[in-house]
Enzyme design. Structure first.
Site, mmCIF file in Angstrom:
data_model
loop_
_atom_site.group_PDB
_atom_site.id
_atom_site.type_symbol
_atom_site.label_atom_id
_atom_site.label_comp_id
_atom_site.label_asym_id
_atom_site.label_seq_id
_atom_site.Cartn_x
_atom_site.Cartn_y
_atom_site.Cartn_z
ATOM 1 N NE ARG A 69 -4.027 1.913 2.226
ATOM 2 C CZ ARG A 69 -4.249 2.727 3.257
ATOM 3 N NH1 ARG A 69 -3.561 2.566 4.382
ATOM 4 N NH2 ARG A 69 -5.151 3.678 3.170
ATOM 5 C CG HIS A 73 -1.386 5.274 -0.541
ATOM 6 N ND1 HIS A 73 -2.209 5.980 0.317
ATOM 7 C CD2 HIS A 73 -2.124 4.207 -0.952
ATOM 8 C CE1 HIS A 73 -3.383 5.366 0.410
ATOM 9 N NE2 HIS A 73 -3.348 4.276 -0.345
ATOM 10 N N GLY A 79 4.249 10.567 -8.603
ATOM 11 C CA GLY A 79 5.142 9.578 -9.176
ATOM 12 C C GLY A 79 5.914 8.800 -8.128
ATOM 13 C CG ASP A 81 8.552 11.414 -5.738
ATOM 14 O OD1 ASP A 81 7.745 10.734 -5.065
ATOM 15 O OD2 ASP A 81 8.458 12.647 -5.858
ATOM 16 C CG ASN A 101 -1.045 9.048 2.211
ATOM 17 O OD1 ASN A 101 -1.420 8.057 1.590
ATOM 18 N ND2 ASN A 101 -0.437 10.068 1.635
ATOM 19 N N PRO A 172 -8.031 7.912 -5.233
ATOM 20 C CG PRO A 172 -8.653 6.993 -7.285
ATOM 21 C CD PRO A 172 -7.459 7.242 -6.412
ATOM 22 C CG HIS A 202 -8.052 -3.536 -1.946
ATOM 23 N ND1 HIS A 202 -9.115 -2.688 -2.176
ATOM 24 C CD2 HIS A 202 -7.007 -2.734 -1.589
ATOM 25 C CE1 HIS A 202 -8.726 -1.429 -1.982
ATOM 26 N NE2 HIS A 202 -7.461 -1.438 -1.630
ATOM 27 C CB THR A 203 -5.916 -10.436 -2.814
ATOM 28 O OG1 THR A 203 -6.179 -11.787 -2.451
ATOM 29 C CG2 THR A 203 -4.413 -10.269 -3.012
#
Length: 350
Positions: A69, A73, A79, A81, A101, A172, A202-203
């Site tokens: 995750r 994010h 990007g 970075d 976050n 989103p 999300h598994t």
């Protein structure tokens, strides 16, 4: 716990029989990145990362989802970075303080900085935090039962974090419908198949009550399976509950295709999950992934490698952070930069 880890290792070993490297390496590589970037300058890089993560996951397999995750994010905002790793400064609050976050796992940040310390001790300060995060994400997938694949490397670390507004605009919400997902990710070059494949992340992992209680209160989402909803209400007895639950009902700690089986049974946790099966544009993709895990893995590798190259900094751009949570100090830094596997000294303003 021991039996669960043994199962994961068995699944991971069996997947070695099917190579997904071809799906990764068939893709175009962003300028400045390479499949063999550190082959001569830090040949043990990937083994250092994987060896340490095996130890971490043996104690807590849940950290795999946290690292995956964290990479998502990072890449979707400004990007790949490493900007999500930066702490705030006098210039403003960091990306970590943006609502999407706030639920990132604190331990994930510690793991990345520990990996950075181990890599820099062995190879010197030539590997970026952004590259380490990309490798940690890949190994999180593989070591929890998912596909193994190559990751192009050579990213540099960004000098600035994104604003909270930019973070909100590029991540989103769990309440998003499929139209929102397709439009948001479409601007970054992702197809509908990519979107459904990436959602398969999300598994593994957990969801906070605040991210889905809008589907339970004041009125239950009629799409949601009734038994599933009833169980969720015991976990989240009120809209403001602080509890968590597994994202994948069937195999919460194994990276597999059961997430899509959940969706077909109307047991997707977030609106952004379940609506992929309700929407005619993505329903057939969900069905194909639920029916064939190999097809899911192939498409996931293609999509996640594409994601890992979003707006990367390379060459003389950015820097190689000595501490993943802070910019390097000083106005003039003599830093080693690896270019296509060759070390050069580059005087750069940071």
């Amino acid at each position: 716990m021991a039996s669960s880890i043994s199962l994961l290792l068995l699944l991971s070993s069996s997947l070695l029989l099917h190579s997904y490297f071809q799906y990764a390496e068939a893709q175009q590589v962003a300028d400045g990145l390479s499949w063999s970037f550190y082959n001569s300058s830090c040949p043990n890089l990937e083994s250092i990362v994987r060896k340490q993560l095996k130890k971490v996951f043996k104690n807590d397999i849940g950290q795999a989802a946290g690292l995956l995750r964290l990479h998502f994010h990072d890449c979707f905002v400004q990007g790949c970075d490493g900007s999500v790793l930066l702490d705030g400064s006098a210039s403003g609050p960091s990306e970590q303080t943006a609502p999407p976050n706030l639920s990132l796992r604190a331990e994930a940040f510690k793991i990345i900085d520990d990996l950075r310390r181990r890599v820099h001790k062995k190879c010197g300060g030539i590997v970026s935090c952004a590259d380490i995060l990309a490798l940690a994400s890949r190994d999180s997938i593989f070591l929890s039962g998912g596909p193994d694949y190559n990751v192009p490397l050579g990213r540099r670390d960004g000098l600035d974090f994104a604003t909270i507004a930019a973070t909100l605009a590029n991540l989103p919400a769990p309440s998003s419908n499929t139209t929102t997902l397709l439009e948001s990710l479409g601007t970054k070059g992702f197809t509908a198949t990519d979107v459904v494949a990436l959602s398969g992340g999300h598994t593994i992992g957990i969801g906070h009550c605040s991210s889905f209680t809008g589907r339970l209160y004041p009125n239950q989402d009629p799409v949601m399976d009734k038994t599933f909803a009833r169980n969720l209400k015991t976990i989240c007895p009120a809209p403001n509950s602080n509890n968590t639950t597994q994202l994948d009902l069937r195999s919460p700690n194994i990276f597999d295709n059961k997430y899509y089986v959940d969706l077909m049974n109307r047991q997707g946790l977030f609106t952004s999950d379940q609506d992929l099966y309700q929407d005619s544009r993505t329903r057939a993709i969900v069905t194909s992934f639920a029916a064939n895990q190999t097809i899911f893995f192939e498409n996931f590798v293609t999509a996640v490698v594409k994601m890992s190259q979003l707006n990367v900094l390379t060459g003389a751009q950015g820097e190689i952070r000595a501490n993943c949570s802070a910019r390097n100090s000083g106005s003039l830094l003599l830093s080693p930069v690896v270019v296509a596997g060759e070390e050069k000294e580059l005087r750069s303003t940071v």
